[in-house]
Design an enzyme around this catalytic site. Sequence first.
Site, short mmCIF file in Angstrom:
data_model
loop_
_atom_site.label_atom_id
_atom_site.label_comp_id
_atom_site.label_asym_id
_atom_site.label_seq_id
_atom_site.Cartn_x
_atom_site.Cartn_y
_atom_site.Cartn_z
CG ASP A 265 -42.29 -16.23 18.57
OD1 ASP A 265 -41.60 -15.48 17.83
OD2 ASP A 265 -43.29 -16.83 18.14
C1 BGC Z 1 -43.02 -15.66 14.89
C2 BGC Z 1 -41.81 -16.56 14.82
C3 BGC Z 1 -40.70 -15.86 14.09
C4 BGC Z 1 -40.40 -14.54 14.76
C5 BGC Z 1 -39.34 -13.76 14.05
C6 BGC Z 1 -42.69 -14.27 15.42
O1 BGC Z 1 -43.75 -13.40 15.30
O2 BGC Z 1 -44.01 -16.25 15.69
O3 BGC Z 1 -42.14 -17.76 14.17
O4 BGC Z 1 -39.57 -16.68 14.00
O5 BGC Z 1 -41.57 -13.75 14.78
O6 BGC Z 1 -39.83 -13.29 12.84
#
Ligand code: BGC
Length: 783
Positions: A265
Amino acid sequence: MTETLTAPAMQDLSAPEKIVAQMTPQEKTDLLSGFGMWKTAALERFGIPTTTMTDGTYGVRYSIPQIDGDEKGGEDLDAFLNMVNQRASDVAVAWGEMKPATCFPNGSAMGNSWDTGLMRELGELLGRECRAMGVHMLLGPGINIRRTPLAGRSYEYYSEDPVVTGKLSAAVIEGIQEQGVGTSLKHFACNNSEIERTSMDSVVEERALREIYLKGFEIAIKQANPWTVMSSYNRLNGVQASQDPWLLGDVLRGDWGYEGIVVSDWHGIKDRPASLLAGGDLDMPESPRRKAQLLEAIENGSLPADVVDRSCVRMLEFIAKALAGAETPAPQIDQAAHHARARAMGTQSMVLVKNGGALPVRADAKRVLVMGRDAETPVIQGSGCATTIPTMIDSPVDELRSVLPGAEIIQRTEADAEAMEIAKTADVILAYVSTEGAYDGEGSDRTTLALGPGQDEMIRALAASGTPVAVIVACPDAIEMPWIDAVDAVLVSFYSGQAMAGAVADLVSGKVSPSGKLSVTFPQQLSDVPGHLSYPGELGRHMYSEGVHVGYRGYAARGMAPLFAFGHGLSYTSFAYSDLSVSTSEITLDGALEVSFTVTNTGDFAGREVSQIYLAAKGRQLKRSTIELKAFAKTPLEPGESRRVTLTVTGRDLAVWHPGQGRWVLEGEEAELLVAAASDDIRLRAPLTLMPSLLPWRRVAYDTQPAYVLPNPHARGVIRDFLSARCGITADEADRALEHCANSFFGIFTTLERRLRISITEEETTEVIARINAAMDAAEAAL
Ligand code: BGC
């Protein structure tokens, strides 16, 4: 002579090992790291281009400046935080230029569809929109279990139940990947709340992990093989999930055989070499600091070369799939057609939880009063990285006017004196309400299960008019309904995307009969939620203290009645269940059975019925939650029509995780299979004998109490023989001596020593225990 510069031709990606063998540490570092915010790195020497990924879970969120800005696209943290932290209501202002995309019903809405065919279609449409925008991978679906309705991202997730979660997400993944677009199944694992989201330690015992929190991932991965899995931000039992060798190595790759890539993530890795070592292949987004850490570890050999190379190979395999998927011409998107499908998905997902007869609005209704600011500006989605710029948005009042042409639709937003006068003369009042959207979403949990300020009061005032009130609720997850007894009907739309108002109109008017059923429990009050006492943790540790008893399991196990049960949802028609047959009355761990029953539409409307199969079992050594969902089906039925539904349930579906033995087991037990219209509405039952795959006694240790040893024939036999030889007594005498130990709460060996006035050496004890447990292993293997 002039030299012509040409880009090197792409090397053959079907032989990734050959490419990796030629790569420098810097190239490997680049390959295993993001390129800007949303891309993988190009490897120029090998002719490998970048690939592009973007969010989200129910719509494609394509930021033009962040993806197209320059070759790399943006990598600015502020831009990213702006996006994630923005409220859905003002995304367009803060996000800069976005490509519009269909905003489909959000995860918590689609979860109520219980319809794998519909989920697959959702995936196909998302995949097509990705293709049209040049996106190689969509960062979804998100499938964390909705352990508490307060969870800020619950609007993106499907259910409190792992079977619903797993089967629905598998269908979405299949739909997207069939378009040649990758998916990222997220967030692995136990990111069930937004409190301290990047540092909280989710402390979860192994049974709850395997049976609840990992189960949905396991089902989706085994069925649909997502190209990537996204590791979550949190710690899990003390270890950062993105760096957890047990989670990413033992479970994901070992137990489940997953061969795709693990993506972090965004900025979720704290120690890059540790993450690679654990199985975290791609570090997103680009971080100069983490790239330097990785390069150093590759160069100084502290990361084993085979580990680095294996991840590089996986990355090249991923890139090969992404590029191959983009080879066919990009589809043209018919936005109106996608909008129409979003509307159909909405109608099949919204849940009519109560209806005294106000819905559908009668064909002869003359005056319909539409109340609430949500009828003016509908809340169609939650806030965070998934938030999508819709291609169009339905207006609730316009949609009502089009489906109820014979009625005067009068709109007011406030329950003022004038509105209350109209209320008295209306045939029905439709009150559009929602939860407060000002703070929850990604990065922030809700703090209450209440509606937004003033809305409970508005509903009560309208109900006091004497005119039937139908409440239409937009919410991310369960809410409390303190006014439930005063209103006639409640339709819960959740966040149903850009065609939400049209879908509500279809249901309210009776054009379509509601067929959604709740994929979470609605509690009477927040404090009823299992796990409430330990939520959201303290001092950075969040104990999942309710164990496996999550959601409806916790209500069933405690005998508590919720406001609306898991699986509950009304229709304008009625369904009868009959003729249950189960292909066998006993099942082994590796066996399977078929459950068949007939569902008949006994009413006047065409409708769809969600049928649910539960196992009712208590467990023996491993306590169960009274009921556990095992399978489900949604069946379309015309009035008067009957259909036979057949579902397969395997012994493994019924198994529980044995933490002591580290495997799935079936305990021998007389259980029941329940065919239900809801978790609190059982229609048919069949007895089912669970054939044991393990012995009903625990392995013996030095301090095991006699009460646990004596009923175990293997233990009793070995100790009897030992005593008989050791004390020169007959086997019968030894057995009687053992019986005499039954009331001791000391360990068996201490008790024997005191009772028989003998001294048992450590070697003897060890040998006896080993013999007992070997006999038990052999007996268990023969089951
Ligand atoms: C989120 C993810 C997301 C990623 C990219 C993160 O803060 O938890 O779900 O895919 O950002 O935006």
